[in-house]
Scaffold this motif. Sequence first.
Motif, short mmCIF file in Angstrom:
data_model
loop_
_atom_site.label_atom_id
_atom_site.label_comp_id
_atom_site.label_asym_id
_atom_site.label_seq_id
_atom_site.Cartn_x
_atom_site.Cartn_y
_atom_site.Cartn_z
N MET A 1 0.84 -1.18 0.00
CA MET A 1 0.00 0.00 0.00
C MET A 1 0.89 1.24 0.00
O MET A 1 1.93 1.28 0.61
CB MET A 1 -0.91 -0.02 1.22
CG MET A 1 -1.88 1.10 1.23
SD MET A 1 -3.27 0.67 2.27
CE MET A 1 -4.26 2.08 1.99
N SER A 2 0.44 2.26 -0.65
CA SER A 2 1.22 3.49 -0.80
C SER A 2 0.95 4.46 0.33
O SER A 2 -0.13 4.49 0.90
CB SER A 2 0.88 4.17 -2.12
OG SER A 2 1.18 3.32 -3.19
N THR A 3 1.96 5.27 0.63
CA THR A 3 1.78 6.38 1.56
C THR A 3 1.68 7.64 0.72
O THR A 3 2.67 8.12 0.19
CB THR A 3 2.97 6.46 2.54
OG1 THR A 3 3.09 5.21 3.22
CG2 THR A 3 2.75 7.57 3.56
N ARG A 4 0.48 8.16 0.61
CA ARG A 4 0.20 9.29 -0.28
C ARG A 4 0.51 10.61 0.40
O ARG A 4 0.33 10.76 1.61
CB ARG A 4 -1.26 9.25 -0.70
CG ARG A 4 -1.61 8.00 -1.43
CD ARG A 4 -3.11 7.96 -1.74
NE ARG A 4 -3.47 6.59 -2.02
CZ ARG A 4 -4.25 5.86 -1.23
NH1 ARG A 4 -4.77 6.35 -0.14
NH2 ARG A 4 -4.53 4.63 -1.56
N SER A 5 0.92 11.59 -0.42
CA SER A 5 1.21 12.91 0.13
C SER A 5 0.94 13.98 -0.93
O SER A 5 0.76 13.67 -2.10
CB SER A 5 2.68 13.00 0.59
OG SER A 5 3.57 12.84 -0.49
N TYR A 6 0.90 15.20 -0.47
CA TYR A 6 0.85 16.37 -1.33
C TYR A 6 2.08 17.20 -1.05
O TYR A 6 2.52 17.32 0.10
CB TYR A 6 -0.41 17.22 -1.09
CG TYR A 6 -1.47 16.95 -2.12
CD1 TYR A 6 -1.60 17.74 -3.24
CD2 TYR A 6 -2.31 15.86 -1.98
CE1 TYR A 6 -2.56 17.48 -4.20
CE2 TYR A 6 -3.28 15.59 -2.93
CZ TYR A 6 -3.39 16.40 -4.04
OH TYR A 6 -4.34 16.13 -4.99
N ILE A 7 2.65 17.77 -2.10
CA ILE A 7 3.81 18.65 -1.99
C ILE A 7 3.38 19.99 -2.55
O ILE A 7 2.86 20.06 -3.67
CB ILE A 7 5.00 18.07 -2.78
CG1 ILE A 7 5.36 16.69 -2.23
CG2 ILE A 7 6.18 19.04 -2.73
CD1 ILE A 7 6.33 15.91 -3.10
N SER A 8 3.59 21.04 -1.78
CA SER A 8 3.08 22.35 -2.20
C SER A 8 4.03 23.46 -1.77
O SER A 8 4.97 23.23 -1.01
CB SER A 8 1.69 22.57 -1.61
OG SER A 8 1.73 22.48 -0.21
N TYR A 9 3.72 24.64 -2.25
CA TYR A 9 4.49 25.81 -1.83
C TYR A 9 3.58 27.02 -1.75
O TYR A 9 2.54 27.08 -2.40
CB TYR A 9 5.68 26.07 -2.77
CG TYR A 9 5.32 26.65 -4.12
CD1 TYR A 9 5.47 28.01 -4.36
CD2 TYR A 9 4.83 25.85 -5.14
CE1 TYR A 9 5.15 28.55 -5.60
CE2 TYR A 9 4.51 26.38 -6.37
CZ TYR A 9 4.67 27.73 -6.60
OH TYR A 9 4.35 28.27 -7.82
N GLU A 10 3.99 27.96 -0.93
CA GLU A 10 3.26 29.21 -0.76
C GLU A 10 3.71 30.17 -1.85
O GLU A 10 4.89 30.52 -1.93
CB GLU A 10 3.52 29.79 0.62
CG GLU A 10 2.74 31.03 0.93
CD GLU A 10 2.99 31.56 2.33
OE1 GLU A 10 2.20 32.41 2.76
OE2 GLU A 10 3.99 31.16 2.97
N MET A 11 2.76 30.61 -2.65
CA MET A 11 3.08 31.52 -3.75
C MET A 11 3.16 32.96 -3.24
O MET A 11 2.77 33.26 -2.11
CB MET A 11 2.02 31.40 -4.84
CG MET A 11 2.00 30.00 -5.45
SD MET A 11 0.90 29.83 -6.89
CE MET A 11 -0.69 30.07 -6.16
N LYS A 12 3.71 33.83 -4.05
CA LYS A 12 3.90 35.24 -3.66
C LYS A 12 2.60 35.92 -3.25
O LYS A 12 2.59 36.78 -2.39
CB LYS A 12 4.57 36.03 -4.79
CG LYS A 12 6.00 35.64 -5.00
CD LYS A 12 6.63 36.43 -6.13
CE LYS A 12 8.06 35.97 -6.35
NZ LYS A 12 8.71 36.71 -7.44
N ASN A 13 1.48 35.52 -3.85
CA ASN A 13 0.19 36.15 -3.53
C ASN A 13 -0.46 35.55 -2.28
O ASN A 13 -1.57 35.92 -1.92
CB ASN A 13 -0.77 36.07 -4.72
CG ASN A 13 -1.21 34.66 -5.04
OD1 ASN A 13 -0.87 33.69 -4.37
ND2 ASN A 13 -1.99 34.53 -6.10
N GLY A 14 0.21 34.59 -1.63
CA GLY A 14 -0.30 34.01 -0.40
C GLY A 14 -1.14 32.76 -0.58
O GLY A 14 -1.53 32.12 0.40
#
Length: 129
Positions: A1-14
């Motif tokens: 079974m997989s361990t799912r994730s999200y990868i994100s970043y905060e953009m300049k506009n918030g």
Amino acid sequence: MSTRSYISYEMKNGSYSGVYCHHDGYPGCVGATLLKKYNSSNITKLIDLGSFSSLGDTPEETKTFSYDSEDYIICETREELYKMSSKSGAEYTYVLLRNGDWTVYLHEDQQETELKTVLSDLQRSHKSC
């Protein structure tokens, strides 16, 4: 079974942009790679790939695992990001803040914390990728 994730970043506009990662999403693997290999100079290249099955050490390496679709998400708030990623089955959501710090949202605990702290705790207990 997989361990799912999200990868994100905060953009300049918030607001926040992110992608789904299917495998090895736990802090000792995806989290450690993000902390060591990704920052404001290369995170947009990673997110621009769209979702992928596995995270590589570089966006170019990750491209070999991408689903070849521009299916990144944009959310106005971190709370919206966490809710959306939870509905997608993610166990962890990583966010690169504008100040350069990485955070991780632990969906099971419904808690956000600094990624460095989580990895430090894991090193003490010897759990890694």
